[in-house]
Write a protein that holds these residues in place. Structure first.
Motif, short mmCIF file in Angstrom:
data_model
loop_
_atom_site.label_atom_id
_atom_site.label_comp_id
_atom_site.label_asym_id
_atom_site.label_seq_id
_atom_site.Cartn_x
_atom_site.Cartn_y
_atom_site.Cartn_z
N ILE A 109 0.87 -1.16 0.00
CA ILE A 109 0.00 0.00 0.00
C ILE A 109 0.91 1.21 0.00
N VAL A 110 1.20 1.75 -1.17
CA VAL A 110 2.14 2.86 -1.21
C VAL A 110 1.51 4.15 -1.70
N ASN A 111 0.21 4.11 -1.93
CA ASN A 111 -0.48 5.36 -2.22
C ASN A 111 -1.95 5.18 -1.90
N ASN A 112 -2.72 6.24 -2.15
CA ASN A 112 -4.11 6.17 -1.71
C ASN A 112 -5.08 5.59 -2.73
N LYS A 113 -4.54 4.94 -3.76
CA LYS A 113 -5.41 4.31 -4.77
C LYS A 113 -6.13 3.08 -4.21
N ASN A 114 -5.59 2.51 -3.15
CA ASN A 114 -6.16 1.27 -2.60
C ASN A 114 -7.45 1.48 -1.83
N CYS A 115 -7.81 2.73 -1.60
CA CYS A 115 -8.95 2.99 -0.72
C CYS A 115 -10.28 2.76 -1.44
N SER A 151 -19.30 6.90 -12.08
CA SER A 151 -19.25 7.87 -13.18
C SER A 151 -18.91 9.25 -12.65
N ASP A 152 -18.85 10.22 -13.54
CA ASP A 152 -18.57 11.59 -13.15
C ASP A 152 -19.68 12.18 -12.29
N ASN A 153 -20.86 11.64 -12.45
CA ASN A 153 -21.99 12.09 -11.66
C ASN A 153 -21.65 11.98 -10.17
N ILE A 154 -21.75 13.10 -9.51
CA ILE A 154 -21.34 13.15 -8.10
C ILE A 154 -22.22 12.25 -7.22
N TYR A 155 -23.41 11.89 -7.74
CA TYR A 155 -24.32 11.01 -7.00
C TYR A 155 -24.26 9.55 -7.44
N SER A 156 -23.25 9.19 -8.23
CA SER A 156 -23.23 7.80 -8.70
C SER A 156 -22.70 6.86 -7.63
N LYS A 157 -22.98 5.59 -7.86
CA LYS A 157 -22.67 4.56 -6.86
C LYS A 157 -21.16 4.40 -6.66
N PRO A 158 -20.73 4.06 -5.44
CA PRO A 158 -19.31 3.77 -5.23
C PRO A 158 -18.83 2.69 -6.19
N LEU A 159 -17.67 2.93 -6.79
CA LEU A 159 -17.15 2.04 -7.81
C LEU A 159 -16.80 0.65 -7.26
N LYS A 160 -16.21 0.66 -6.08
CA LYS A 160 -15.68 -0.61 -5.59
C LYS A 160 -16.65 -1.35 -4.68
N CYS A 161 -17.95 -1.26 -5.03
CA CYS A 161 -18.93 -2.06 -4.29
C CYS A 161 -19.54 -3.01 -5.30
N ASN A 162 -19.58 -4.29 -4.98
CA ASN A 162 -20.19 -5.20 -5.95
C ASN A 162 -21.48 -5.82 -5.44
N TYR A 163 -22.18 -5.06 -4.60
CA TYR A 163 -23.48 -5.54 -4.15
C TYR A 163 -24.57 -4.98 -5.06
N ASN A 164 -25.53 -5.84 -5.33
CA ASN A 164 -26.66 -5.43 -6.14
C ASN A 164 -27.95 -5.55 -5.33
N ILE A 171 -25.45 1.29 7.38
CA ILE A 171 -24.40 0.58 8.11
C ILE A 171 -23.15 0.44 7.23
N CYS A 172 -23.33 0.80 5.96
CA CYS A 172 -22.25 0.79 4.99
C CYS A 172 -21.68 2.21 4.98
N THR A 173 -20.40 2.36 4.71
CA THR A 173 -19.91 3.73 4.58
C THR A 173 -19.67 4.03 3.11
N ASP A 174 -19.73 5.29 2.78
CA ASP A 174 -19.73 5.67 1.38
C ASP A 174 -18.31 5.83 0.83
N CYS A 175 -18.22 6.04 -0.47
CA CYS A 175 -16.98 6.49 -1.09
C CYS A 175 -17.34 7.42 -2.24
N ARG A 176 -16.80 8.61 -2.22
CA ARG A 176 -17.04 9.55 -3.32
C ARG A 176 -15.79 9.69 -4.20
N ALA A 177 -14.68 9.22 -3.73
CA ALA A 177 -13.45 9.36 -4.52
C ALA A 177 -13.44 8.40 -5.70
N PHE A 178 -13.91 7.19 -5.47
CA PHE A 178 -13.99 6.21 -6.55
C PHE A 178 -15.46 5.91 -6.77
N ARG A 179 -16.00 6.47 -7.88
CA ARG A 179 -17.42 6.23 -8.15
C ARG A 179 -17.59 5.75 -9.58
#
Ligand code: SF4
Ligand code: SF4
Lengths: 75, 331, 341
Positions: C210-216, C314-327, C304-312
């Motif tokens: 983990i050498v940068n913040n891309k892993n978050c 799409s560009d849409n500020i309200y789009s779903k977190p990218l690194k969640c694979n729950y449907n 109970i889940c926490t959000d992520c806005r850094a990795f989403r």
């Protein structure tokens, strides 16, 4: 470090029972609970000195949510 | 200035209220009992300690005094050598010295607004039961006696009776080998009339007995500035906690939920607090299965974190606000 | 079961309805249960009816089934019976904190030594309670010890360390002397290190670097937490970025290290200055709740889940977190990380 003074096992309960007649009845039939005084280093939620509060032993505690999610691995 | 009288260890509630006072830019000073005893000087009637200035103080949150006992148990062996008789003399002497200094501090601050006046910090349970009755609160019937016959008569009138301390429950512990600590558990005891007949000696030390109320749930009320914040504790479901809620069940903690006292009960609780002269306090009530609400006791300097957090009342903030407002009023 | 009673979920057992599933969040006992949609309606939509009235509503033929289900809930201690419905209010879901900033992420960098005193003073002023301290390069024990010592002056009650190396021989001693350290993540760990720390709950090791913040930003069931603070904060605020501030390796001040927008640089300004002068930019993401985010708003885990806005997604500020694979529409965790390519 100074060694702690140790008592005989059961002495606490026995002594109170001997004194029972001179004590209010809520002292009757006391129960004894044994607890380990050993600290589990890894799980222990500790106390620390917080000079901002002028408080010597205040509780440290984990955050109620992950501060970041850098430590999760997607399995 | 707000004065917080507290203790220097294991007192997170004070810290949390301080956080809110900081948010409100409150002007406050925390005086720990230990610091007063160990570091303050009294010179010709003046208390001299850091920036402590009794003149500037308007309102006092009388929270705690000291976390240390009068005896330092690092030296336990010397107390053993002194023996019980001399040790108790020594302890009495220390307590008197301590008490006089403490009450001198109190007298210097006598004219200030106190959340809990010094003479009110340890509640007189019996007096309070009488005041509660006069405020139309139901209280369990009780008897304080050392006489078995009278106790039996009392027990026969009620299905079960309980015995509990008139003041606080003492705590005993002793270290034995292998890093084990033994603690003595003195939970509230419950007896039937038969048990009294069979298990109790003819004479015994004077004790308090109360009619045992069969509870639907317990209620803890934090009273602050004429407002009641109540919580219901469902301790009846759990065998382990039926008699005494302090007998916690860790694995499955009792359900604790916000509760609204029926109007009439709430009015009576407030009447009680005013009459008994408490500005803040933590009260124990029981809702019994017969539908009545019983007053048990008030703890004037009781913990309120255990009501505040589960019910999301944010009492730490409310208390901070109260102190700030009182401070302004006086100024 | 006395049928003239009302049946109520305990105020700290709160149902959350998703597109397909309903869970009851037991925020007192930190767990959650899945319940059936019909049962959800009984408990929520018909909460003003007595059991008798509920049975009447659904029809006598369902009586046994309803009673059976309610009995089950009572055994689980999720519900209680009462005749005084009005005396048991819902939990107030307001979230409040005395802190200006509750949690802070600091990536250690060249800026640190010179700015340490200033940063520590601001940590106190802002009332920061929790800190994640990341090192992307090896750290000496003097450096780490010095930082931990200056943090002692602050209100921080919990510290999380991300390390490339653990510069202490005696682990027990370190943990006892540094009670505020809640957990240590050791990156790039060898097998030997893995073995050495395996009995320590506070220390976890990962083999990758983990050498940068891309892993978050990874969202998985392990990242869920059921408690009052998170549940209430999520009602009105962003569950990851609210009242968060970060300093990254090069001194840039950001809401979180992985977010592109920098608010300033610590070499030129201070944390309190940033907060006072650019409040609008600082809290750009703070008020985005899960109820406004695509997909999440239909998910039963949203408080109970926490959000992520850094990795989403799409560009849409309200789009779903990218690194969640729950449907939440089919209730399944998909194997492949959606959109991760
Ligand atoms: S917003 Fe995403 S990247 Fe930033 S801290 Fe939260 S989880 Fe990590
Ligand atoms: S869909 Fe949204 S709320 Fe649901 S688990 Fe994924 S990120 Fe969390």
């Amino acid at each position: 470090m100074k060694t702690k003074k140790l008592n005989k096992k059961g002495a606490l309960k026995e002594s109170i029972e001997h004194l029972e007649n001179q004590l209010p009845l809520f002292f009757k039939n006391p129960e004894i609970k044994e607890q380990s005084a050993k600290i589990d280093v890894s799980n222990f939620l500790g106390l620390d000195e917080f000079p901002v509060y002028n408080s010597k032993r205040s509780a440290c505690r984990p955050c109620y949510k992950p501060i970041s999610k850098i430590h999760f691995i997607n399995e | 200035m707000i004065l917080i009288i507290s203790k220097s260890e294991m007192e997170d509630t004070t810290n949390q209220v301080m956080d809110w006072l900081d948010t409100f830019n409150g002007d406050y000073y925390r005086l720990n009992g230990e610091d007063f005893m160990n570091k303050a000087d009294i010179i010709n009637g003046q208390i001299q300690f850091e920036s402590f200035n009794s003149e500037a103080i308007t309102v006092i949150w009388n929270r705690r005094w000291s976390s240390r006992g009068l005896i330092n148990f690092e030296n336990e062996e010397y107390y053993d050598a002194l023996g019980a008789k001399n040790s108790s003399t020594l302890l009495r002497s220390l307590r008197q010295e301590n008490g006089i200094l403490r009450s001198f501090l109190h007298s210097k601050l006598n004219s200030k607004v106190w959340t809990t006046r010094p003479e009110k910090t340890s509640a007189n349970k019996i007096k309070n039961l009488e005041i509660a009755k006069s405020c139309n609160l139901s209280v369990p019937e009780y008897i304080i006696t050392s006489n078995k016959y009278k106790l039996s008569q009392f027990a026969k009138k009620h299905e079960r009776i309980i015995c509990k301390p008139i003041s606080e429950t003492p705590f005993f512990s002793s270290s034995i080998e292998n890093d084990i600590v033994e603690t003595l558990i003195l939970y509230t005891k419950s007896f039937t009339a038969n048990q009294i007949e069979e298990e109790i000696e003819d004479t015994f030390f004077k004790s308090l007995f109360q009619q045992q109320i069969i509870k639907e749930f317990e209620i803890r009320v934090f009273y602050l500035n004429d407002t009641c914040y109540s919580m219901a504790i469902f301790s009846q479901n759990d065998k382990q906690t039926q008699v005494d809620f302090r007998n916690y069940n860790d694995a499955k903690p009792n359900r604790t939920v916000p509760f609204i006292l029926p109007k009439e009960v709430e009015e009576n609780v407030k009447k009680f607090c005013r009459k008994a002269e408490y500005n803040i306090g933590s009260l124990d009530l029981i809702k019994s299965t017969d539908g009545k609400y019983y007053f048990l006791e008030i703890n004037p300097v009781g913990q309120f974190g255990m009501v505040s957090y589960p019910c999301n009342y944010n009492l730490e903030k409310k208390l901070a606000k109260y102190l700030i407002d009182e401070n302004k009023k006086v100024k | 079961m006395n049928k003239s009673n009302y049946i109520r979920l305990f105020a700290n057992c709160i149902p959350v309805k998703g597109a397909k599933n309903v869970i009851v969040c037991d925020i007192q006992r930190s767990t959650y249960f899945e319940i059936d949609m019909v049962l959800h309606d009984i408990l929520v939509a018909h909460s003003n009816k007595t059991i008798e009235e509920i049975i009447e509503f659904y029809g006598k033929e369902y009586e046994d089934e309803i009673l059976n289900q309610l009995d089950q809930l009572q055994k689980e201690e999720l519900v209680h019976l009462t005749t005084e419905n009005h005396l048991f209010p819902k939990l107030d879901l307001t979230w409040e904190t005395p802190s200006v900033i509750t949690n802070m992420i600091i990536e250690y960098g060249d800026y640190f030594q010179e700015k340490e005193t200033e940063i520590v003073n601001d940590l106190i002023k802002l009332g920061v309670q929790y800190l994640e301290l990341r090192f992307y390069v090896d750290v000496s024990n003097e450096t780490l010890q010095n930082i931990l010592q200056s943090i002692q002056k602050t209100k921080i009650v919990g510290i999380y360390l991300v390390l490339q190396n653990f510069p202490y021989e005696d682990i027990d001693k370190f943990l006892i002397e540094n009670q505020r350290v809640m957990s240590i993540l050791l990156s790039n760990a060898t097998d030997a290190e893995d073995e050495r720390y395996k009995d320590y709950n506070k220390i976890s090791v990962v083999k990758h670097k983990i050498v940068n913040n891309k892993n978050c930003g990874i969202i998985c069931q392990n990242s869920f937490q059921v408690n009052l603070d998170l549940f209430t904060e999520s009602q009105q605020f962003n569950s990851c970025l609210n009242k968060k501030l970060s300093i990254i390796e090069n001194g840039d001040i950001k809401n979180c290290p992985s977010i592109p927008e920098a608010l300033g640089n610590i070499k030129e300004t201070t944390l309190t200055e940033i907060f006072d002068s650019k409040e609008e930019d600082v809290n750009k993401y703070w008020n985005i709740t899960k109820d406004q985010i695509e997909v999440c708003k239909d998910c039963e885990f949203r408080y109970i889940c926490t959000d992520c806005r850094a990795f989403r997604e799409s560009d849409n500020i309200y789009s779903k977190p990218l690194k969640c694979n729950y449907n939440p529409y089919n209730g399944k965790w998909e194997d492949n990380l959606r959109g991760s390519k």
